[in-house]
Design a protein around this motif. Structure first.
Motif, mmCIF file in Angstrom:
data_model
loop_
_atom_site.group_PDB
_atom_site.id
_atom_site.type_symbol
_atom_site.label_atom_id
_atom_site.label_comp_id
_atom_site.label_asym_id
_atom_site.label_seq_id
_atom_site.Cartn_x
_atom_site.Cartn_y
_atom_site.Cartn_z
ATOM 1 N N THR A 1 5.762 0.048 3.752
ATOM 2 C CA THR A 1 7.156 0.009 3.341
ATOM 3 C C THR A 1 7.757 1.402 3.486
ATOM 4 O OG1 THR A 1 6.446 0.338 1.035
ATOM 5 C CG2 THR A 1 6.944 -1.911 1.720
ATOM 6 N N GLU A 2 9.067 1.426 3.658
ATOM 7 C CA GLU A 2 9.799 2.687 3.741
ATOM 8 C C GLU A 2 10.742 2.780 2.550
ATOM 9 O OE1 GLU A 2 11.799 2.649 7.447
ATOM 10 O OE2 GLU A 2 9.967 2.396 8.628
ATOM 11 N N LEU A 3 10.747 3.934 1.902
ATOM 12 C CA LEU A 3 11.587 4.164 0.744
ATOM 13 C C LEU A 3 12.517 5.335 1.024
ATOM 14 C CD1 LEU A 3 8.764 4.066 -1.970
ATOM 15 C CD2 LEU A 3 10.130 2.144 -1.164
ATOM 16 N N GLU A 4 13.781 5.180 0.702
ATOM 17 C CA GLU A 4 14.731 6.276 0.842
ATOM 18 C C GLU A 4 14.888 6.979 -0.501
ATOM 19 O OE1 GLU A 4 19.342 7.187 2.217
ATOM 20 O OE2 GLU A 4 18.621 5.127 2.062
ATOM 21 N N VAL A 5 14.694 8.282 -0.504
ATOM 22 C CA VAL A 5 14.830 9.054 -1.734
ATOM 23 C C VAL A 5 16.311 9.265 -2.001
ATOM 24 C CG1 VAL A 5 14.291 11.212 -2.907
ATOM 25 C CG2 VAL A 5 12.615 10.185 -1.342
#
Length: 212
Positions: A95-99
């Motif tokens: 998964t990719e998470l945007e801070v």
């Protein structure tokens, strides 16, 4: 910044070998690509119906472009190694998470990248300037060259080069805003800080002589 998260369930029979490989080989290899700022390995505290152990690895990356380059240039080889060593023994999803926002009561976020080619690579000097030794990855700056004449006859300096093959090898350090100010104080009035694009595609600060 983005977080690239890989969650893996590993079978009990190879759990210890896989965990050692992750800590000593795989995660260092991913960081050695020069595309990530740091990595965290955590065990997921859950009892899986499928058995085994579940872990999460989170890699912090500066931007989407850098992550896409990792997918294209490095991920296939690194993933193949895992399947060759532990065939059929694990299941992973990514998964990719945007801070969006980050706060830390203990320390400031390291959002600045500094490319060092000279004395700041010395751990003794790092201790004196930052009160710690710095984590780093290796990188290269093309179209620059080390100048034969040193600053104050002591310190190295780089200058732009018309020869695209000329390059300077150095190390990239993630710094906080405060640590960057400490680096400015260390470099003093003889140097100025400019932005460059490294071979890895990352943008970083670098110090050059004001006289060039």
């Amino acid at each position: 910044m983005l977080i690239y998260n890989v969650t893996t369930n590993i079978e009990q029979i190879v759990h210890e070998q896989w965990l050692q490989w992750m800590k000593e080989t795989h995660i260092p290899d991913v960081l050695a690509t020069g595309k990530f700022l740091n990595a965290k390995l955590a065990k997921v505290l859950v009892t899986e119906e499928m058995g085994g152990h579940t872990y999460s690895v989170q890699f912090t990356v500066q931007d989407r472009e850098t992550l896409e380059r990792y997918y294209k240039e490095d991920a296939p080889k690194l993933r193949d190694e895992a399947h060759q060593l532990f065939p059929g023994k694990f299941v992973s999803f990514r998964t990719e998470l945007e801070v969006i926002s980050e706060k830390d009561v203990a320390k400031e976020t390291s959002t600045q990248l500094l490319f060092a080619y000279g004395t700041l690579r010395d751990k003794t000097i790092q201790q004196a300037v930052f009160s710690k030794t710095l984590m780093h990855t290796s990188d290269t700056l093309f179209s620059y060259a080390l100048k034969a004449e040193q600053v104050a006859d002591t310190y190295p300096n780089i200058v732009p080069s018309k020869n695209g093959e000329d390059h300077v090898v150095g190390e990239v350090y993630p710094l906080t805003e405060n640590e960057l100010r400490l680096a400015d104080s260390y470099e003093g009035n003889l140097y100025e800080r400019i932005t460059v694009t490294l071979a890895s595609g990352r943008k970083a600060w670098v110090y050059v002589s004001k006289d060039h």
